[in-house]
Design a protein around this motif. Structure first.
Motif, PDB file in Angstrom:
ATOM      1  N   MET A   1      -1.116  -9.495  -3.676  1.00 14.02           N
ATOM      2  CA  MET A   1      -1.418  -8.501  -2.665  1.00 14.02           C
ATOM      3  C   MET A   1      -2.863  -8.566  -2.182  1.00 14.02           C
ATOM      4  O   MET A   1      -3.240  -7.886  -1.243  1.00 14.02           O
ATOM      5  CB  MET A   1      -1.098  -7.091  -3.183  1.00 14.02           C
ATOM      6  N   SER A   2      -3.678  -9.356  -2.865  1.00 12.60           N
ATOM      7  CA  SER A   2      -5.065  -9.442  -2.425  1.00 12.60           C
ATOM      8  C   SER A   2      -5.377 -10.795  -1.799  1.00 12.60           C
ATOM      9  O   SER A   2      -6.530 -11.113  -1.546  1.00 12.60           O
ATOM     10  CB  SER A   2      -6.013  -9.157  -3.596  1.00 12.60           C
TER      11      SER A   2
ATOM     12  N   THR B   1      -0.970  -7.705  -8.330  1.00 11.44           N
ATOM     13  CA  THR B   1      -2.323  -7.553  -7.802  1.00 11.44           C
ATOM     14  C   THR B   1      -2.782  -8.781  -7.029  1.00 11.44           C
ATOM     15  O   THR B   1      -3.200  -8.670  -5.873  1.00 11.44           O
ATOM     16  CB  THR B   1      -3.311  -7.297  -8.962  1.00 11.44           C
TER      17      THR B   1
ATOM     18  N   ARG C   1      -6.896  -1.284  -0.701  1.00 11.98           N
ATOM     19  CA  ARG C   1      -5.733  -0.861   0.074  1.00 11.98           C
ATOM     20  C   ARG C   1      -4.458  -0.951  -0.743  1.00 11.98           C
ATOM     21  O   ARG C   1      -3.433  -0.419  -0.355  1.00 11.98           O
ATOM     22  CB  ARG C   1      -5.573  -1.780   1.272  1.00 11.98           C
ATOM     23  N   LEU C   2      -4.539  -1.691  -1.831  1.00 12.21           N
ATOM     24  CA  LEU C   2      -3.355  -1.903  -2.657  1.00 12.21           C
ATOM     25  C   LEU C   2      -2.885  -0.549  -3.204  1.00 12.21           C
ATOM     26  O   LEU C   2      -3.679   0.247  -3.686  1.00 12.21           O
ATOM     27  CB  LEU C   2      -3.749  -2.843  -3.789  1.00 12.21           C
ATOM     28  N   ASP C   3      -1.588  -0.319  -3.071  1.00  8.42           N
ATOM     29  CA  ASP C   3      -1.018   0.929  -3.532  1.00  8.42           C
ATOM     30  C   ASP C   3      -1.016   0.952  -5.066  1.00  8.42           C
ATOM     31  O   ASP C   3      -0.302   0.190  -5.699  1.00  8.42           O
ATOM     32  CB  ASP C   3       0.420   1.070  -2.998  1.00  8.42           C
ATOM     33  N   LYS C   4      -1.837   1.843  -5.633  1.00  3.49           N
ATOM     34  CA  LYS C   4      -1.989   1.853  -7.091  1.00  3.49           C
ATOM     35  C   LYS C   4      -0.691   2.203  -7.811  1.00  3.49           C
ATOM     36  O   LYS C   4      -0.507   1.891  -8.980  1.00  3.49           O
ATOM     37  CB  LYS C   4      -3.089   2.848  -7.510  1.00  3.49           C
TER      38      LYS C   4
ATOM     39  N   SER D   1      -9.228  -5.525   0.354  1.00  3.68           N
ATOM     40  CA  SER D   1      -7.792  -5.764   0.161  1.00  3.68           C
ATOM     41  C   SER D   1      -7.289  -5.114  -1.127  1.00  3.68           C
ATOM     42  O   SER D   1      -6.173  -4.607  -1.176  1.00  3.68           O
ATOM     43  CB  SER D   1      -7.490  -7.265   0.168  1.00  3.68           C
ATOM     44  N   LEU D   2      -8.117  -5.104  -2.172  1.00  2.62           N
ATOM     45  CA  LEU D   2      -7.694  -4.476  -3.433  1.00  2.62           C
ATOM     46  C   LEU D   2      -7.680  -2.956  -3.311  1.00  2.62           C
ATOM     47  O   LEU D   2      -6.858  -2.276  -3.927  1.00  2.62           O
ATOM     48  CB  LEU D   2      -8.626  -4.891  -4.570  1.00  2.62           C
TER      49      LEU D   2
ATOM     50  N   TYR E   1     -12.385  -6.047  -8.251  1.00  2.00           N
ATOM     51  CA  TYR E   1     -11.268  -5.380  -8.926  1.00  2.00           C
ATOM     52  C   TYR E   1     -11.756  -4.121  -9.629  1.00  2.00           C
ATOM     53  O   TYR E   1     -11.188  -3.043  -9.494  1.00  2.00           O
ATOM     54  CB  TYR E   1     -10.637  -6.345  -9.932  1.00  2.00           C
TER      55      TYR E   1
END
Lengths: 272, 283
Positions: free
Chosen positions: B197-198, B194, B170-173, B167-168, B85
């Motif tokens: 999505m991960s 979060t 790619r997460l849309d911030k 995966s984190l 993270y």
């Protein structure tokens, strides 16, 4: 949060640092640092058993990585144009190769080969003229190379296919439209484009084979590879010599893997 | 030559190699698991379920594996997640790559050497000596389940960080910003945005680590000192020491079956959570 990250890095690097540090200890004791010295590096490099094991490891890693790269690349290219049961079957083989624990692969290879040898060796002996010693198949470099090629082959197929799937089919179609033979298309278009992946696959295979202990432990027969040597040394008691060998192996693997990463990364950049 | 024949020709050598060196040996293990031990060690053909009936004799090895492998996987996840993270969400682009490479580097150095470093640290003159100097006496660390657990978490931590990071990353911030703009507490944002999505990264990481841990041999052998052994250690013992191939084959088959069942159940669970897996990101 930041402090947490620092702690994890300390956790990750402390053991490695300790190995490297004690390899420079002057004394015989592996648990007490008695002055700085590089003598253990010299001893390791002059130890014929270590050098023999190193030679075996390098040879097996080189041959199996070469075979795996060639066979794996060909298969990955061939699979591009194949659908249906053949592809599903091959995918299943790759899945099994990756999923089955190394220890099971090791014992399975051991008993399969020993069973085959038990059948073949008496037969060879009967076929052979009486006045010469018949050849006898046994575990050794051959079985090591065959087993390592098997599991690194799966790796190469996965890596090369990932690269192939990112390529545009248009290029090879254009090449075919311009009347290039399939072989010419492969040599002039496909191969240059996948070369970074093939090379990275080779280097990864080399490192995996070189590092492998568990499969080698079963199929090496009386041959010794470097990980087998290190394992039996640890069993006999830790010495700074083992630390020196470990440090050298770590540095060598690192250099290889950094090269592999650089090549892969450069290959990922779009070509113009 | 037709296109089809050419493709076949390209695949055939690799396919043959995998068949001969993978499928045939595994099939032999399957067949042998119904056989009997030869008096001098090895195998005699038979068709008996005796080997399978004897499996409870190796209960401890299965028990250790089935407790320590999931526990090790869970601990690796708990340690890896905050780091992943931090790297994916809180680190600037400039430092990301370097810090990530630093996580992967230990994984690419021989597990044999890294595990044996822990013999130093947990052994008499390592941590126990340190603890003694601050007044905590007689702590035994090496050759305990704890030592094996530390070894496996240490050994496989990098393998867990990587997929979770992917995966984190790619997460849309903007989702995180949106959540906090809408008044959600950071903890709420974490659990509602979060974490869900991960899940794909968590799934991939756990599966990779769990599969490798199930077959572990080296770490229990080095850090468990013959007291904390896994199925892998039982297999080495059965095949190389007591040369009981039939029984060893049954143990190996059991291990494969347990792995297939747990991994399949796990994948079912994950796909129920409606997640797309992105193993490809690992390659």
């Amino acid at each position: 949060m930041r402090i947490y990250a620092v702690f994890v890095y300390v956790f990750l690097y402390t053991p490695i640092a300790i190995i490297a540090l004690f390899s420079f200890s002057a004394g015989r004791s592996a648990s007490q640092f008695e002055g700085f010295s590089v003598q253990w590096y010299g001893r390791a490099l002059n130890n014929p058993f270590v050098m023999d094991a190193l030679g075996n490891s390098l040879l097996v890693a080189f041959i199996s990585a070469t075979l795996a790269s060639i066979l794996g690349t060909l298969a990955a290219v061939g699979l591009q144009g194949v659908r249906g049961p053949v592809r599903a079957f091959f995918d299943a083989l790759i899945y099994i190769a990756v999923m089955i624990p190394g220890i099971v692969i090791g014992i399975a290879t051991l008993i399969a080969l020993v069973t085959v040898f038990d059948v073949v060796n008496p037969w060879l002996a009967r076929m052979w003229p009486d006045d010469t010693t018949p050849p006898s198949l046994s575990m050794g470099m051959g079985s090591l190379i065959a087993a390592h090629t098997m599991f690194t082959l799966a790796l190469v197929v996965i890596i090369v296919r990932a690269r192939l799937s990112g390529l545009e089919g248009a290029l090879s179609e254009a090449s075919a439209d311009l009347y290039a033979t399939p072989f010419a298309t492969f040599r002039q278009i496909t191969l240059p484009l996948i070369a970074p992946a093939v090379l990275a696959g080779f280097l990864l295979s080399f490192t995996f084979s070189f590092d492998d202990f568990i499969i080698a432990f079963f199929v090496a027969g009386s041959e010794t590879t470097l990980p087998i040597y290190i394992f039996s040394s640890i069993r006999r008691g830790i010495t700074p010599e083992v630390n020196a060998i470990g440090t050298m192996v770590m540095i060598a693997s690192l250099v290889l893997l950094i090269i592999a990463q650089l090549i892969l990364r450069r290959g990922d950049k779009p070509r113009r | 030559m037709t296109q089809r024949a050419r493709n076949w020709l390209l695949i055939a050598p690799a396919g043959a190699w995998l068949l001969v060196m993978l499928v045939v040996p595994l099939s032999i293990v399957f067949v042998f698991s119904f056989g009997e031990r030869a008096p001098s060690g090895g195998y005699v053909p038979a068709f008996t379920f005796e080997q399978y009936a004897n499996l409870p004799a190796r209960f401890t090895a299965f028990q250790n594996t089935l407790i320590l492998a999931p526990l090790g996987t869970l601990m690796a996840l708990l340690i890896a997640y905050p780091l992943a993270y931090q790297l994916a969400v809180r680190t600037s682009e400039k430092w990301k790559t370097l810090l990530l490479v630093l996580v992967i580097v230990p994984f690419w150095t021989s597990i044999l050497i890294r595990s044996y470093a822990w013999i130093f640290i947990l052994g008499g003159r390592g941590l126990p000596a340190l603890l003694e100097s601050i007044g905590i006496d007689d702590v035994r660390l090496i050759y305990t389940p704890f030592a094996v657990l530390v070894g496996i978490v240490y050994g496989y931590l990098p393998l867990m960080v990587f997929p979770v990071y992917v995966s984190l990353d790619r997460l849309d911030k903007r989702l995180l910003e949106a959540s906090s703009d809408l008044g959600a507490h950071p903890v709420t944002t974490f659990f509602k945005v979060t974490l869900p999505m991960s899940v794909s990264g968590i799934a991939t990481g756990c599966m990779l680590v769990f599969i490798l841990l199930m077959g572990e041999f080296l770490i229990p052998a080095l850090l468990g000192g013959g007291k904390v052994f896994f199925v892998g250690n039982a297999l080495v013992d059965l095949f190389l020491q007591s040369r009981n191939w039939a029984y060893g084959s049954a143990v190996a088959m059991m291990l494969i079956v347990i792995m297939l069942v747990t991994v399949t159940l796990y994948m079912r669970l994950i796909s129920k959570l409606n997640v797309q897996r992105d193993d490809a990101a690992l390659m």
